[in-house]
Design a protein around this motif. Structure first.
Motif, PDB file in Angstrom:
ATOM      1  N   VAL A  70       6.641   3.130  -4.400  1.00 51.14           N
ATOM      2  CA  VAL A  70       8.015   3.564  -4.116  1.00 51.14           C
ATOM      3  C   VAL A  70       8.083   5.086  -4.039  1.00 51.14           C
ATOM      4  CG1 VAL A  70      10.360   3.674  -5.090  1.00 51.14           C
ATOM      5  CG2 VAL A  70       9.123   1.499  -5.061  1.00 51.14           C
ATOM      6  N   ILE A  71       7.419   5.765  -4.972  1.00 52.47           N
ATOM      7  CA  ILE A  71       7.439   7.238  -4.974  1.00 52.47           C
ATOM      8  C   ILE A  71       6.798   7.793  -3.702  1.00 52.47           C
ATOM      9  CG2 ILE A  71       6.487   9.277  -6.136  1.00 52.47           C
ATOM     10  CD1 ILE A  71       6.795   7.691  -8.776  1.00 52.47           C
ATOM     11  N   ILE A  72       5.711   7.177  -3.255  1.00 53.26           N
ATOM     12  CA  ILE A  72       5.009   7.691  -2.062  1.00 53.26           C
ATOM     13  C   ILE A  72       5.740   7.319  -0.778  1.00 53.26           C
ATOM     14  CG2 ILE A  72       2.882   7.467  -0.713  1.00 53.26           C
ATOM     15  CD1 ILE A  72       1.374   7.180  -3.355  1.00 53.26           C
ATOM     16  N   LEU A  73       6.214   6.082  -0.661  1.00 54.31           N
ATOM     17  CA  LEU A  73       6.760   5.599   0.611  1.00 54.31           C
ATOM     18  C   LEU A  73       8.222   5.978   0.855  1.00 54.31           C
ATOM     19  CD1 LEU A  73       5.109   2.069   0.716  1.00 54.31           C
ATOM     20  CD2 LEU A  73       4.387   4.152   1.884  1.00 54.31           C
ATOM     21  N   VAL A  74       8.980   6.232  -0.191  1.00 54.17           N
ATOM     22  CA  VAL A  74      10.392   6.619  -0.024  1.00 54.17           C
ATOM     23  C   VAL A  74      10.512   8.066  -0.502  1.00 54.17           C
ATOM     24  CG1 VAL A  74      12.771   6.001  -0.549  1.00 54.17           C
ATOM     25  CG2 VAL A  74      11.014   4.220  -0.533  1.00 54.17           C
ATOM     26  N   PRO A  75      10.461   9.029   0.423  1.00 53.03           N
ATOM     27  CA  PRO A  75      10.253  10.433   0.079  1.00 53.03           C
ATOM     28  C   PRO A  75      11.185  11.037  -0.973  1.00 53.03           C
ATOM     29  CG  PRO A  75      10.160  10.167   2.437  1.00 53.03           C
ATOM     30  CD  PRO A  75      10.541   8.845   1.854  1.00 53.03           C
ATOM     31  N   VAL A  76      12.462  11.032  -0.831  1.00 51.97           N
ATOM     32  CA  VAL A  76      13.335  11.716  -1.787  1.00 51.97           C
ATOM     33  C   VAL A  76      13.882  10.727  -2.820  1.00 51.97           C
ATOM     34  CG1 VAL A  76      15.471  13.047  -2.027  1.00 51.97           C
ATOM     35  CG2 VAL A  76      13.953  13.477  -0.107  1.00 51.97           C
ATOM     36  N   ILE A  77      14.256   9.568  -2.357  1.00 49.49           N
ATOM     37  CA  ILE A  77      14.901   8.595  -3.238  1.00 49.49           C
ATOM     38  C   ILE A  77      13.889   8.002  -4.229  1.00 49.49           C
ATOM     39  CG2 ILE A  77      16.169   6.423  -3.284  1.00 49.49           C
ATOM     40  CD1 ILE A  77      17.229   7.204  -0.513  1.00 49.49           C
ATOM     41  N   GLY A  78      12.642   7.772  -3.828  1.00 53.80           N
ATOM     42  CA  GLY A  78      11.618   7.199  -4.706  1.00 53.80           C
ATOM     43  C   GLY A  78      11.369   8.029  -5.964  1.00 53.80           C
ATOM     44  N   PRO A  79      11.097   9.340  -5.825  1.00 53.38           N
ATOM     45  CA  PRO A  79      10.904  10.157  -7.030  1.00 53.38           C
ATOM     46  C   PRO A  79      12.158  10.240  -7.908  1.00 53.38           C
ATOM     47  CG  PRO A  79       9.977  11.285  -5.142  1.00 53.38           C
ATOM     48  CD  PRO A  79      10.679  10.076  -4.630  1.00 53.38           C
ATOM     49  N   GLY A 129      11.797  -1.580 -15.295  1.00 51.88           N
ATOM     50  CA  GLY A 129      12.133  -2.098 -13.971  1.00 51.88           C
ATOM     51  C   GLY A 129      11.003  -2.744 -13.211  1.00 51.88           C
ATOM     52  N   LEU A 130      10.002  -1.980 -12.859  1.00 50.22           N
ATOM     53  CA  LEU A 130       8.906  -2.458 -12.010  1.00 50.22           C
ATOM     54  C   LEU A 130       7.565  -2.107 -12.653  1.00 50.22           C
ATOM     55  CD1 LEU A 130      10.288  -1.087  -8.616  1.00 50.22           C
ATOM     56  CD2 LEU A 130      10.413  -3.449  -9.408  1.00 50.22           C
ATOM     57  N   PRO A 131       6.512  -2.787 -12.239  1.00 53.45           N
ATOM     58  CA  PRO A 131       5.180  -2.392 -12.720  1.00 53.45           C
ATOM     59  C   PRO A 131       4.796  -1.008 -12.195  1.00 53.45           C
ATOM     60  CG  PRO A 131       5.108  -4.568 -11.696  1.00 53.45           C
ATOM     61  CD  PRO A 131       6.476  -4.017 -11.452  1.00 53.45           C
ATOM     62  N   ARG A 132       3.852  -0.387 -12.852  1.00 55.12           N
ATOM     63  CA  ARG A 132       3.444   0.981 -12.504  1.00 55.12           C
ATOM     64  C   ARG A 132       3.012   1.095 -11.047  1.00 55.12           C
ATOM     65  NH1 ARG A 132       1.122   4.854 -16.127  1.00 55.12           N
ATOM     66  NH2 ARG A 132       0.820   3.130 -17.546  1.00 55.12           N
ATOM     67  N   TRP A 133       2.187   0.165 -10.576  1.00 53.46           N
ATOM     68  CA  TRP A 133       1.681   0.281  -9.205  1.00 53.46           C
ATOM     69  C   TRP A 133       2.807   0.190  -8.176  1.00 53.46           C
ATOM     70  CZ3 TRP A 133       2.077  -3.756  -5.735  1.00 53.46           C
ATOM     71  CH2 TRP A 133       2.394  -5.009  -6.261  1.00 53.46           C
ATOM     72  N   VAL A 134       3.860  -0.574  -8.458  1.00 57.03           N
ATOM     73  CA  VAL A 134       4.998  -0.647  -7.536  1.00 57.03           C
ATOM     74  C   VAL A 134       5.754   0.678  -7.543  1.00 57.03           C
ATOM     75  CG1 VAL A 134       7.171  -1.836  -7.038  1.00 57.03           C
ATOM     76  CG2 VAL A 134       5.183  -3.148  -7.803  1.00 57.03           C
ATOM     77  N   TRP A 135       5.929   1.284  -8.734  1.00 50.93           N
ATOM     78  CA  TRP A 135       6.600   2.582  -8.803  1.00 50.93           C
ATOM     79  C   TRP A 135       5.822   3.630  -8.009  1.00 50.93           C
ATOM     80  CZ3 TRP A 135      11.336   3.534  -9.534  1.00 50.93           C
ATOM     81  CH2 TRP A 135      12.105   2.805 -10.429  1.00 50.93           C
TER      82      TRP A 135
END
Length: 153
Positions: free
Chosen positions: A42-51, A33-39
């Motif tokens: 996403v994991i840090i900025l979108v608390p529940v949905i990102g992980p 889907g996305l490059p590692r740095w974007v993931w």
């Protein structure tokens, strides 16, 4: 109620840390889907949905199922292998030609300057000849041509 919120907050933090570490250490060829740095953002900025997105979308599956070996291809299907054969063939031909040239140089009847064919003064590349400066290279260096029967001098 505060215990429940504390428990849910702790679960979210653990899930986020797990997803973040998993994303950072995951094999790059399997990230979808996305490059590692974007993931990671996403994991840090979108608390529940990102992980959760990382765990269900971003992680790619292994290439081959467990217990099955990947199908090996024949060597002649690999273009790199075929290029290597071509290089080997050219290298062998080059070595063969160099060996032939060396054998001709070592042949006492083939080349000038051998004991069977005496040198004529003034012939280029033979003993007793002078170069453009008029100096005989054999006589200018006392180390050259000292040894009797030496063919490479």
């Amino acid at each position: 109620m505060p215990r429940l919120l504390f428990g849910l907050g702790l679960i979210v933090i653990i899930l986020t840390v797990y997803a973040l570490v998993d994303c950072a250490l995951f094999d790059r060829s399997r990230i979808r889907g996305l490059p590692r740095w974007v993931w990671i953002f996403v994991i840090i900025l979108v608390p529940v949905i990102g992980p959760l997105l990382w765990l269900f979308v971003g992680r790619g599956r292994k290439r081959a199922p467990v217990g099955r070996m990947p199908r090996a291809s024949a060597p002649d299907d690999d273009p790199e292998f075929l290029r290597g054969l071509d290089r080997e063939k050219k290298e062998r031909e080059r070595i063969r030609l160099l060996e032939e040239q060396l054998a001709k140089l070592d042949d006492p009847e083939a080349g000038p300057g051998t004991p069977s064919q005496p040198n004529k003064p003034g012939q280029p590349g033979t003993a007793g000849s002078a170069d453009a400066s008029g100096v005989d290279p054999k006589k200018s260096d006392p180390g050259e041509g000292d040894l009797p029967g030496r063919r490479d001098a």
